[in-house]
Design a protein around this motif. Sequence first.
Motif, PDB file in Angstrom:
ATOM      1  N   ASP A   1       0.704  -1.116  -0.010  1.00  0.00           N
ATOM      2  CA  ASP A   1      -0.017   0.080  -0.082  1.00  0.00           C
ATOM      3  C   ASP A   1       0.866   1.405   0.138  1.00  0.00           C
ATOM      4  OD1 ASP A   1      -2.839   1.178   0.162  1.00  0.00           O
ATOM      5  OD2 ASP A   1      -2.104   1.893   2.085  1.00  0.00           O
ATOM      6  N   LYS A   2       1.974   1.330   0.839  1.00  0.00           N
ATOM      7  CA  LYS A   2       2.895   2.269   0.938  1.00  0.00           C
ATOM      8  C   LYS A   2       3.691   2.618  -0.548  1.00  0.00           C
ATOM      9  CE  LYS A   2       6.770   4.026   3.629  1.00  0.00           C
ATOM     10  NZ  LYS A   2       8.008   3.639   4.667  1.00  0.00           N
ATOM     11  N   THR A   3       3.956   1.543  -1.057  1.00  0.00           N
ATOM     12  CA  THR A   3       4.592   1.576  -2.503  1.00  0.00           C
ATOM     13  C   THR A   3       3.647   2.067  -3.353  1.00  0.00           C
ATOM     14  OG1 THR A   3       6.003  -0.350  -2.086  1.00  0.00           O
ATOM     15  CG2 THR A   3       5.585   0.225  -4.431  1.00  0.00           C
ATOM     16  N   MET A   4       2.287   1.559  -3.645  1.00  0.00           N
ATOM     17  CA  MET A   4       1.420   2.119  -4.463  1.00  0.00           C
ATOM     18  C   MET A   4       1.104   3.563  -4.353  1.00  0.00           C
ATOM     19  SD  MET A   4      -1.237  -0.996  -5.135  1.00  0.00           S
ATOM     20  CE  MET A   4      -1.352  -1.771  -3.456  1.00  0.00           C
ATOM     21  N   LYS A   5       0.981   3.796  -3.212  1.00  0.00           N
ATOM     22  CA  LYS A   5       0.688   5.311  -2.790  1.00  0.00           C
ATOM     23  C   LYS A   5       1.958   6.317  -3.356  1.00  0.00           C
ATOM     24  CE  LYS A   5      -2.651   4.940   0.976  1.00  0.00           C
ATOM     25  NZ  LYS A   5      -2.766   5.120   2.402  1.00  0.00           N
ATOM     26  N   ALA A   6       3.364   5.358  -3.233  1.00  0.00           N
ATOM     27  CA  ALA A   6       4.467   6.320  -3.640  1.00  0.00           C
ATOM     28  C   ALA A   6       4.499   6.619  -4.823  1.00  0.00           C
ATOM     29  CB  ALA A   6       5.604   5.948  -2.845  1.00  0.00           C
ATOM     30  N   MET A   7       3.852   5.438  -5.776  1.00  0.00           N
ATOM     31  CA  MET A   7       3.755   5.660  -7.277  1.00  0.00           C
ATOM     32  C   MET A   7       2.963   6.442  -7.733  1.00  0.00           C
ATOM     33  SD  MET A   7       4.533   1.407  -7.684  1.00  0.00           S
ATOM     34  CE  MET A   7       3.558   1.277  -9.184  1.00  0.00           C
ATOM     35  N   TYR A   8       1.819   6.840  -6.995  1.00  0.00           N
ATOM     36  CA  TYR A   8       0.714   7.365  -7.750  1.00  0.00           C
ATOM     37  C   TYR A   8       0.948   9.062  -7.890  1.00  0.00           C
ATOM     38  CZ  TYR A   8      -4.088   9.378  -7.791  1.00  0.00           C
ATOM     39  OH  TYR A   8      -5.101  10.133  -8.112  1.00  0.00           O
ATOM     40  N   GLU A   9       0.908   9.386  -8.956  1.00  0.00           N
ATOM     41  CA  GLU A   9       0.858  10.656  -9.480  1.00  0.00           C
ATOM     42  C   GLU A   9      -0.088  11.150 -10.301  1.00  0.00           C
ATOM     43  OE1 GLU A   9       4.855  12.093 -10.792  1.00  0.00           O
ATOM     44  OE2 GLU A   9       5.609  11.867  -8.987  1.00  0.00           O
ATOM     45  N   PRO A  10      -1.367  11.776  -9.809  1.00  0.00           N
ATOM     46  CA  PRO A  10      -2.384  12.438 -10.956  1.00  0.00           C
ATOM     47  C   PRO A  10      -1.823  13.279 -12.023  1.00  0.00           C
ATOM     48  CG  PRO A  10      -2.834  13.332  -8.892  1.00  0.00           C
ATOM     49  CD  PRO A  10      -1.552  12.211  -8.804  1.00  0.00           C
ATOM     50  N   LEU A  11      -2.693  13.265 -12.929  1.00  0.00           N
ATOM     51  CA  LEU A  11      -2.422  14.590 -14.027  1.00  0.00           C
ATOM     52  C   LEU A  11      -3.473  15.511 -13.855  1.00  0.00           C
ATOM     53  CD1 LEU A  11      -1.904  12.323 -17.349  1.00  0.00           C
ATOM     54  CD2 LEU A  11      -0.116  13.527 -15.810  1.00  0.00           C
ATOM     55  N   PRO A  12      -3.123  16.601 -14.116  1.00  0.00           N
ATOM     56  CA  PRO A  12      -4.019  17.690 -14.136  1.00  0.00           C
ATOM     57  C   PRO A  12      -5.190  17.591 -15.144  1.00  0.00           C
ATOM     58  CG  PRO A  12      -2.091  18.460 -15.029  1.00  0.00           C
ATOM     59  CD  PRO A  12      -1.803  17.280 -14.614  1.00  0.00           C
ATOM     60  N   SER A  13      -6.428  18.069 -14.893  1.00  0.00           N
ATOM     61  CA  SER A  13      -7.422  17.641 -15.619  1.00  0.00           C
ATOM     62  C   SER A  13      -7.398  18.613 -16.786  1.00  0.00           C
ATOM     63  CB  SER A  13      -8.935  18.000 -14.880  1.00  0.00           C
ATOM     64  OG  SER A  13      -8.883  19.228 -14.185  1.00  0.00           O
ATOM     65  N   SER A  14      -7.829  18.516 -17.772  1.00  0.00           N
ATOM     66  CA  SER A  14      -7.762  19.030 -19.239  1.00  0.00           C
ATOM     67  C   SER A  14      -9.117  18.958 -19.760  1.00  0.00           C
ATOM     68  CB  SER A  14      -6.481  18.973 -19.727  1.00  0.00           C
ATOM     69  OG  SER A  14      -6.465  17.846 -20.360  1.00  0.00           O
ATOM     70  N   LYS A  15      -9.377  19.928 -20.741  1.00  0.00           N
ATOM     71  CA  LYS A  15     -10.556  19.939 -21.508  1.00  0.00           C
ATOM     72  C   LYS A  15     -10.404  19.043 -22.675  1.00  0.00           C
ATOM     73  CE  LYS A  15     -13.909  22.497 -24.182  1.00  0.00           C
ATOM     74  NZ  LYS A  15     -15.146  22.035 -23.554  1.00  0.00           N
ATOM     75  N   TRP A  16     -11.234  18.220 -23.032  1.00  0.00           N
ATOM     76  CA  TRP A  16     -11.287  17.209 -24.201  1.00  0.00           C
ATOM     77  C   TRP A  16     -11.331  17.949 -25.280  1.00  0.00           C
ATOM     78  CZ3 TRP A  16      -9.496  13.235 -26.512  1.00  0.00           C
ATOM     79  CH2 TRP A  16      -9.638  12.845 -27.860  1.00  0.00           C
TER      80      TRP A  16
END
Length: 366
Positions: free
Chosen positions: A33-48
């Motif tokens: 769980d700690k590893t998966m959280k460290a790997m997580y980086e969301p992207l800024p939302s953008s209009k399609w």
Amino acid sequence: MTKKLAIKLAVYSALSLVAIGLLAGGYVWYSMDKTMKAMYEPLPSSKWVEPAFEPEPESEPSGNGRGGATKEASGEGAGEGESPQAPGTVAAVPVSASTPDESPKTLLSEREAQRIRNPNLGNEEPFTILLLGVDERAGDRGRSDTMILLTVQPKTGSALALSIPRDTRAFMPNSGKYDKINHAYAFGGTSLSVQAVEQLFGVPISYYMKTNMEGFVNIVDIVGGVDVNNERSFDYEGATFPVGMQHLDGEHALLYSRMRKEDPHGDFGRTSRQRQVLSDAIDKVVRVNSITKLPKLLSQLSQYVRTSLTSGDMIDLAMNYRPAIKNVKTLILQGQGKMIGGIYYYSVTPEARRSIQKEMLEHLGY
């Protein structure tokens, strides 16, 4: 010893074993769980914004830092111009071009695009993911040497993979200019790479996963190496790779996946070898059952892998999507090499890009 005492001892012993097991399992789960959280980086939302699929301008793009204005030898690719049909691949069927009086129909509504971008993996919905292999060094963001766009359709138990040549000429949404697709990462990181690929093919991207190829060496070594089937013998940077099945350690797996100059299929041959290495490495990671390897493996993953997949998403993928991910067909991006302003590009027509869009959207069920 009385019967009553013997029963108590047996019960206490059993409870102790269960507690030890729970603690061990809890440690592994905590580490994961700690590893998966460290790997997580969301992207800024953008209009399609669906691309217009207009012909590229036949002129040299204006310079933009490390962009097309530099005569970079990632034109190492000159001579890879024509894209041969690689064995075992499926070529996208060309779509007829629109006449000047006829504008192409919009294939996706805003609502449909957002649905593809935000699938419910718990309900086994289809999705897209952009896989990036980057060459990052200290003080240098680097470029994306590997770009694979993947659509996964659990209903049919299948996936489509498109390897995007690094020299592909593409529109850069941040500058409004054309440049090599692998420069998007240098200009704007993962976010711009995702936007550039969406604009190139008109396929919304649900997730990304990025790995530093240098760190991949350590991951391959931890899982005990990878097994590949080499179709053509070659030498590269002091290493020899004969024809046939062979076992590679991390360093040789990286060399095997990087060579492209001597491959008659150029960048397509290289990405085919990269898929072999990645596929076997992932299979070995999934099959790792030694608790002693997990902490070291998780440590490497947390350092070198970044993704917009949450820990919950990854669990859903592992439980529900493995059959689809293992059945992958490959699309070939038809194009040709061009020198523009003294710089080598892999140029793709609007019809070829629209063909890829049509094939991938149909695979997703649109």
